[in-house]
Structure formats: structure tokens, C-alpha cells
Design an enzyme around this catalytic site. Sequence first.
Site, PDB file in Angstrom:
ATOM      1  N   GLY A 159      -5.603  -3.562  -7.957  1.00  0.00           N
ATOM      2  CA  GLY A 159      -7.059  -2.806  -7.484  1.00  0.00           C
ATOM      3  C   GLY A 159      -6.443  -1.525  -6.989  1.00  0.00           C
TER       4      GLY A 159
ATOM      5  N   ASP B  37      -7.080  -8.241   4.394  1.00  0.00           N
ATOM      6  CA  ASP B  37      -6.419  -8.989   3.555  1.00  0.00           C
ATOM      7  C   ASP B  37      -5.502 -10.148   4.265  1.00  0.00           C
ATOM      8  OD1 ASP B  37      -6.711  -7.053   1.466  1.00  0.00           O
ATOM      9  OD2 ASP B  37      -4.999  -6.154   1.724  1.00  0.00           O
TER      10      ASP B  37
ATOM     11  N   ARG C 239     -12.995 -14.334  -1.860  1.00  0.00           N
ATOM     12  CA  ARG C 239     -12.189 -15.067  -0.925  1.00  0.00           C
ATOM     13  C   ARG C 239     -12.701 -15.996   0.179  1.00  0.00           C
ATOM     14  NH1 ARG C 239      -7.304 -10.382  -0.363  1.00  0.00           N
ATOM     15  NH2 ARG C 239      -6.242 -11.119  -2.208  1.00  0.00           N
TER      16      ARG C 239
ATOM     17  N   SER D  95       0.742  -1.274  -0.005  1.00  0.00           N
ATOM     18  CA  SER D  95      -0.101  -0.031   0.024  1.00  0.00           C
ATOM     19  C   SER D  95       0.948   1.270   0.130  1.00  0.00           C
ATOM     20  CB  SER D  95      -0.973   0.220   1.261  1.00  0.00           C
ATOM     21  OG  SER D  95      -1.875  -0.882   1.011  1.00  0.00           O
TER      22      SER D  95
ATOM     23  N   GLN E 293      -9.093   2.177  -0.589  1.00  0.00           N
ATOM     24  CA  GLN E 293      -8.930   2.534  -1.967  1.00  0.00           C
ATOM     25  C   GLN E 293      -9.998   3.615  -2.344  1.00  0.00           C
ATOM     26  OE1 GLN E 293      -9.175  -1.215  -3.863  1.00  0.00           O
ATOM     27  NE2 GLN E 293      -7.357  -1.650  -3.322  1.00  0.00           N
TER      28      GLN E 293
ATOM     29  N   ARG F 225     -13.733  -6.956 -11.007  1.00  0.00           N
ATOM     30  CA  ARG F 225     -13.863  -5.973  -9.626  1.00  0.00           C
ATOM     31  C   ARG F 225     -14.779  -4.694  -9.661  1.00  0.00           C
ATOM     32  NH1 ARG F 225      -8.167  -6.361  -6.668  1.00  0.00           N
ATOM     33  NH2 ARG F 225      -9.638  -5.617  -4.934  1.00  0.00           N
TER      34      ARG F 225
ATOM     35  N   LYS G 299     -12.440  -9.050  -3.705  1.00  0.00           N
ATOM     36  CA  LYS G 299     -10.916  -8.896  -3.936  1.00  0.00           C
ATOM     37  C   LYS G 299     -10.649  -9.585  -5.099  1.00  0.00           C
ATOM     38  CE  LYS G 299     -10.750  -6.582   0.047  1.00  0.00           C
ATOM     39  NZ  LYS G 299     -10.331  -5.085  -0.365  1.00  0.00           N
TER      40      LYS G 299
END
Length: 432
Positions: free
Chosen positions: A96, A318, A349, A23, A172, A124, A345
Amino acid sequence: MDTETMIPSEPLRGNITVPGDKSISHRAVMFGAMAHGRTTVDGFLDGEDCRQTIKCFQNMGVHIQHDREQGKVTIESRGLEGLHVPSQWLDVGNSGTTIRLMLGILAGRPFFSVIGGDESIAKRPMARITDPLKKMGAAIYGRDDATYTPIAVNGGTKLNGIDYELPVASAQVKSALLLAGLQAEGTTTVREETRSRDHTERMLQAFGVDVNIDGHAVSITGGPSLQGRHVDIPGDISSAAFLLAAAAIVKNSHLRVSNIGVNPTRAGVLDALVAMGADITLENERLVSGEPVADIVISEKPLRGTTISGALIPRLIDELPVLAVVATQAEGQTVITDATELKYKETNRIETTVEQLRRLGANVEATEDGMVIEGPTPLSGAEVHSFNDHRIGMAFTIAGLIAKGSTTIHGSQANEISFPGFYEAVRALSTP
Ligand code: S3P
């Protein structure tokens, strides 16, 4: 497609570092490209996602040098005005974070651009970004009303600040709106019910921008210019999490993972492991380039089930696949809830974790917004797949360290997205 096979591990011992925070690496390149002058970066993550961010800005005429051996990046820019119309479409690959943050930047630039990525990016949802950007005045187009890539941005329309409440906590989306807000008239305020990672706020301040933080609301007023600077990037806690998880479940392990970013908006995995009974201490706590950093020491201890929910979710989103693997070894029930975001994601997931944990013999049920795991269950080796999702491939590699027999991970090369050297690191720690 690459394949790796894991067998039951010896205790994990030693001292290790992991590659730079993903990030923060993306943001260092983006903010350096938006800043006046020179930005130098140490500890940059040489993963596929972050390299794609570099390419996108090079495609817009920013001078960026990347020394992959040394983990150094140098960016020379003339500020936001230095970004030129890209001659090709901007390819974010699998990232992403790249596409979502860049949409906020592109919305305010006076040129036309098209941005897209791979098959996973094409699935996505982007409306969470493009809808509020359109409300700010951006001209954005794409399939299903700019929900899916490729997305075209016809920059140059006037942007106005907005006051926007995020439907779901997302760094994000928050970051994209703040980056558009930098280029908008008036003030942009982004509100979230639970606080998502705050690397954007911290780094904007480090680059000289006034950011107002009031509880869970972040505001920025359009117009300021960023000044280039030096950024030191710590190791990625999301990568460290795989090694910490391994040390938490492989008997008699004792491991130190040094120089890791432990920003409280990111370090939920430590809280979850401690709640499960793991023995974790932080040493050498310090602040580096505005981010909290520490060495993390973990010793294997018997684990118990826990509930992972609410405000904790954005702080470890995550890490949930690998925490689910850990939960199979904990006594009692682990409930993961409020985690619908997992469905959006790199893969769904919830599905990819639950289905494959079952293949290894785990007792796990998918729920609408998470999963329930009953433990402890001995795992048995099986064939699993990354589905090209780095965190799924790596989570099941860790499962392979405790599963009886051998576990084969197909598509193992996905680790290159965020943790180059992952298999070498795991092998070095798990073989005497
Ligand atoms: C990221 C934010 C998170 C996270 C992703 C990186 C970022 O996504 O899952 O891996 O760098 O801002 P959301 O903010 O959309 O949950």
C-alpha cells in the site's frame, strides 16, 4: 502455503536486532530515485514490499543495485526528469505504501503509467489519494472513479498546489500529496488533526528540500530538486513490536532489541505497553540520518488493561493486532477505539484479529472502530490464518507462545513482507 506451529515458550532472553524500517526503506528508494546523483542506503529492509518499490523504479529506468546479503542499496539517478515512461504496468505487489506514494510522484511526471498490485491491493481504497490529486490537476483513472486499482495516470497535466485537510490522519496520503506538491506550481499544504508518521518530512529535508512544519500542517513549495545522499536505516519498531509483545507476556522474559527507530510519530506501541504496566527502558538514544534511534530493553511484569484511542492511534496503527494479543493477558478491560482505519489495511484487521482471538479462547468484542478485550484469559492453541496479512500472521504467532497446546499458523510466509527471519528470531529467543 507455509504453515508454522508454535508451542508455549520458555522466557525470552537475549539481545536481538530486527530488519530495517519498512516505511523508511520505501522512502529511501523513492527519494533516491527522485534525486540527482548517487544515494547509498544501509540497513535496507529486504522484504517483499520494499523489493517491489525497487522494481517499480527500475521499470522507469533508474539504475538501482541491491545487495541483499549486506542490506545495501545504491541508486543513481538524474532527478525526477530521469524517470522514464515504464514499458510495463507498475506492480506494487502487496504494498500500500508503494502505490500510494508513487501515485503522488507519477501524477507530476509527463508520461502515461498504469499501477496496480495483488488481490489485497485491489480491495484497498485509493480515492483518499486520487481525489486530492485530481483537485491538484492530475489526470487519474481507475475503477469506481479511481477508487480501486489498476489506476492509470496520464501525467503531463499542470499540477497546482492545494491546501488540503486530511479526513483521516494518514502518512501515505500526506506523503503522496507532498510528493505531487514538489512538482506543482505554488505551495501545497497538508493538514491533519492528529499527526501521522513524519518520515517523509524528515527525509525530504535530509535530501535538501525546504519543508515547513507548523503544528499539524506541513507545506512544500514546488520546484526544488533533491540531492542524493547516504541514508542509514534503523530497525523497524513495527517488527520489534512483535518481540516486545512476546517479552511482555511470556513469564520471566528479559530482552534487549537494539538499534530501533523510535521516532515519536511511530513509537506509540511503547507508550501503550508502558500504560499496561510493562517495564521498558530506552538506552543509547541517538539521531541517525535525521531519525531518533535507541536500544529498547523490556522485562516481563504483570499487565493491566488500558485505553488506546485518539492521537495515539496513528502512532501505533500497525501494532494494534499484536497489542490486542497482549491485552488478553492484562488484568481488566482494554478498549481500542478511534481505529476505523484498521478496516482498510492488508485485511480488515478488526475482523481478522477479533475472530481469531476468539478461536484461541480470548474474551473480545469487535466494535465499530476497534475492539474491547477483557483479561486476563488463558489462551488455548488452535488453527489460525495470516489471511496473507503479515501483521496478522505474526501477531498470532506471538499468541502461540503463551497458548496452551499448539497453535498452527497457516499462511505463515506472510512475514516475508516486512520481517524476513521472523520465525528464526522468535525460535532463537524462545528456546533455551
Ligand atoms: C505507512 C503508513 C501507514 C501504515 C503503513 C505504512 C507509511 O498507513 O499503516 O503500514 O509508510 O507511510 P496510513 O498512513 O495510510 O495509515
